[in-house]
Write a protein that holds these residues in place. Sequence first.
Motif, PDB file in Angstrom:
ATOM      1  N   ASP A   1       2.728  11.678  -2.949  1.00 21.44           N
ATOM      2  CA  ASP A   1       2.498  13.091  -3.247  1.00 21.44           C
ATOM      3  C   ASP A   1       3.824  13.861  -3.290  1.00 21.44           C
ATOM      4  O   ASP A   1       4.054  14.665  -4.197  1.00 21.44           O
ATOM      5  N   GLU A   2       4.670  13.597  -2.324  1.00 24.15           N
ATOM      6  CA  GLU A   2       5.975  14.282  -2.262  1.00 24.15           C
ATOM      7  C   GLU A   2       6.822  13.971  -3.503  1.00 24.15           C
ATOM      8  O   GLU A   2       7.394  14.873  -4.119  1.00 24.15           O
ATOM      9  N   LYS A   3       6.916  12.709  -3.874  1.00 30.24           N
ATOM     10  CA  LYS A   3       7.726  12.317  -5.022  1.00 30.24           C
ATOM     11  C   LYS A   3       7.154  12.873  -6.327  1.00 30.24           C
ATOM     12  O   LYS A   3       7.908  13.296  -7.212  1.00 30.24           O
TER      13      LYS A   3
ATOM     14  N   SER B   1       0.857  -1.179   0.000  1.00 30.42           N
ATOM     15  CA  SER B   1       0.000   0.000   0.000  1.00 30.42           C
ATOM     16  C   SER B   1       0.898   1.234   0.000  1.00 30.42           C
ATOM     17  O   SER B   1       1.764   1.371   0.852  1.00 30.42           O
ATOM     18  N   LEU B   2       0.707   2.078  -0.968  1.00 35.45           N
ATOM     19  CA  LEU B   2       1.537   3.270  -1.076  1.00 35.45           C
ATOM     20  C   LEU B   2       1.174   4.279   0.002  1.00 35.45           C
ATOM     21  O   LEU B   2      -0.007   4.500   0.284  1.00 35.45           O
ATOM     22  N   GLU B   3       2.146   4.843   0.590  1.00 36.88           N
ATOM     23  CA  GLU B   3       1.910   5.942   1.522  1.00 36.88           C
ATOM     24  C   GLU B   3       1.520   7.160   0.694  1.00 36.88           C
ATOM     25  O   GLU B   3       2.247   7.559  -0.216  1.00 36.88           O
ATOM     26  N   ARG B   4       0.408   7.728   1.000  1.00 34.72           N
ATOM     27  CA  ARG B   4      -0.105   8.839   0.188  1.00 34.72           C
ATOM     28  C   ARG B   4       0.827  10.051   0.250  1.00 34.72           C
ATOM     29  O   ARG B   4       1.077  10.704  -0.758  1.00 34.72           O
ATOM     30  N   ASP B   5       1.357  10.349   1.419  1.00 33.41           N
ATOM     31  CA  ASP B   5       2.263  11.495   1.554  1.00 33.41           C
ATOM     32  C   ASP B   5       3.542  11.294   0.756  1.00 33.41           C
ATOM     33  O   ASP B   5       4.033  12.221   0.107  1.00 33.41           O
ATOM     34  N   MET B   6       4.069  10.082   0.781  1.00 34.69           N
ATOM     35  CA  MET B   6       5.299   9.797   0.045  1.00 34.69           C
ATOM     36  C   MET B   6       5.056   9.912  -1.450  1.00 34.69           C
ATOM     37  O   MET B   6       5.864  10.491  -2.181  1.00 34.69           O
TER      38      MET B   6
ATOM     39  N   LEU C   1       7.925  16.611  -6.504  1.00 40.06           N
ATOM     40  CA  LEU C   1       9.345  16.825  -6.747  1.00 40.06           C
ATOM     41  C   LEU C   1       9.697  16.515  -8.193  1.00 40.06           C
ATOM     42  O   LEU C   1      10.431  17.264  -8.842  1.00 40.06           O
ATOM     43  N   ALA C   2       9.146  15.430  -8.741  1.00 39.04           N
ATOM     44  CA  ALA C   2       9.447  15.044 -10.120  1.00 39.04           C
ATOM     45  C   ALA C   2       8.847  16.030 -11.123  1.00 39.04           C
ATOM     46  O   ALA C   2       9.468  16.348 -12.137  1.00 39.04           O
ATOM     47  N   LEU C   3       7.638  16.518 -10.843  1.00 39.66           N
ATOM     48  CA  LEU C   3       6.964  17.424 -11.775  1.00 39.66           C
ATOM     49  C   LEU C   3       7.286  18.888 -11.512  1.00 39.66           C
ATOM     50  O   LEU C   3       6.918  19.746 -12.302  1.00 39.66           O
ATOM     51  N   ASN C   4       7.926  19.170 -10.395  1.00 43.41           N
ATOM     52  CA  ASN C   4       8.291  20.535 -10.010  1.00 43.41           C
ATOM     53  C   ASN C   4       7.045  21.424  -9.939  1.00 43.41           C
ATOM     54  O   ASN C   4       7.002  22.513 -10.497  1.00 43.41           O
ATOM     55  N   MET C   5       6.042  20.923  -9.242  1.00 43.71           N
ATOM     56  CA  MET C   5       4.787  21.649  -9.137  1.00 43.71           C
ATOM     57  C   MET C   5       4.368  21.760  -7.674  1.00 43.71           C
ATOM     58  O   MET C   5       4.688  20.919  -6.854  1.00 43.71           O
ATOM     59  N   SER C   6       3.618  22.820  -7.397  1.00 41.95           N
ATOM     60  CA  SER C   6       3.009  22.984  -6.081  1.00 41.95           C
ATOM     61  C   SER C   6       1.775  23.871  -6.239  1.00 41.95           C
ATOM     62  O   SER C   6       1.591  24.536  -7.258  1.00 41.95           O
TER      63      SER C   6
ATOM     64  N   ILE D   1       3.884  26.474   0.809  1.00 34.94           N
ATOM     65  CA  ILE D   1       5.269  26.917   0.936  1.00 34.94           C
ATOM     66  C   ILE D   1       6.146  25.690   0.767  1.00 34.94           C
ATOM     67  O   ILE D   1       5.981  24.697   1.469  1.00 34.94           O
ATOM     68  N   VAL D   2       7.076  25.750  -0.167  1.00 32.42           N
ATOM     69  CA  VAL D   2       7.924  24.608  -0.477  1.00 32.42           C
ATOM     70  C   VAL D   2       9.319  24.862   0.084  1.00 32.42           C
ATOM     71  O   VAL D   2       9.922  25.906  -0.160  1.00 32.42           O
ATOM     72  N   ILE D   3       9.805  23.901   0.849  1.00 30.42           N
ATOM     73  CA  ILE D   3      11.146  23.981   1.421  1.00 30.42           C
ATOM     74  C   ILE D   3      11.932  22.791   0.903  1.00 30.42           C
ATOM     75  O   ILE D   3      11.560  21.641   1.138  1.00 30.42           O
ATOM     76  N   PHE D   4      13.024  23.050   0.196  1.00 26.82           N
ATOM     77  CA  PHE D   4      13.865  21.985  -0.353  1.00 26.82           C
ATOM     78  C   PHE D   4      15.035  21.736   0.577  1.00 26.82           C
ATOM     79  O   PHE D   4      15.667  22.662   1.044  1.00 26.82           O
ATOM     80  N   HIS D   5      15.303  20.472   0.829  1.00 23.59           N
ATOM     81  CA  HIS D   5      16.460  20.082   1.628  1.00 23.59           C
ATOM     82  C   HIS D   5      17.585  19.719   0.686  1.00 23.59           C
ATOM     83  O   HIS D   5      17.363  19.170  -0.394  1.00 23.59           O
ATOM     84  N   SER D   6      18.815  19.976   1.096  1.00 16.85           N
ATOM     85  CA  SER D   6      19.943  19.700   0.215  1.00 16.85           C
ATOM     86  C   SER D   6      20.187  18.205   0.058  1.00 16.85           C
ATOM     87  O   SER D   6      20.794  17.766  -0.904  1.00 16.85           O
ATOM     88  N   SER D   7      19.716  17.359   0.986  1.00 16.44           N
ATOM     89  CA  SER D   7      19.934  15.919   0.896  1.00 16.44           C
ATOM     90  C   SER D   7      18.998  15.243  -0.093  1.00 16.44           C
ATOM     91  O   SER D   7      19.281  14.164  -0.563  1.00 16.44           O
ATOM     92  N   SER D   8      17.855  15.871  -0.424  1.00 11.24           N
ATOM     93  CA  SER D   8      16.924  15.250  -1.365  1.00 11.24           C
ATOM     94  C   SER D   8      17.310  15.628  -2.784  1.00 11.24           C
ATOM     95  O   SER D   8      17.794  16.698  -3.047  1.00 11.24           O
ATOM     96  N   ASN D   9      17.121  14.668  -3.696  1.00  9.35           N
ATOM     97  CA  ASN D   9      17.493  14.911  -5.086  1.00  9.35           C
ATOM     98  C   ASN D   9      16.282  15.186  -5.924  1.00  9.35           C
ATOM     99  O   ASN D   9      15.450  14.539  -6.241  1.00  9.35           O
TER     100      ASN D   9
END
Length: 106
Positions: free
Chosen positions: A83-85, A76-81, A88-93, A98-106
């Motif tokens: 949504d987050e991915k 079962s997919l985690e809905r938050d995960m 991030l892949a589509l570069n949309m919000s 408010i979008v906060i990017f962490h340097s560890s995430s690609n």
Amino acid sequence: MWTRHHKKRRLGRAVVPLMAVAFLSYFGYHSIHGGYGLKATEEFDRQIAERQAQLDELTQRRKVLEKEVELMSDGSLERDMLDEKARLALNMSRSDEIVIFHSSSN
């Protein structure tokens, strides 16, 4: 019967000690400055420390990625995960987020 007697020369007495000093100097120099000498050993130790730090960093990153994969593939997919991915892949919000990017995430 004739025999020749050679006079002992100073140079003849010094040949063996001079050769010994030359060999010891050669091997002594290369034991410090050679490819496997003391300075090379220090360089190897420095490289080991750098590469161990890189390995630790990559191991930590792998654990994070494995945890993310586990959250997305346990049946079962985690809905938050998801949504987050997707965001991030589509570069949309949305406009109210408010979008906060962490340097560890690609």
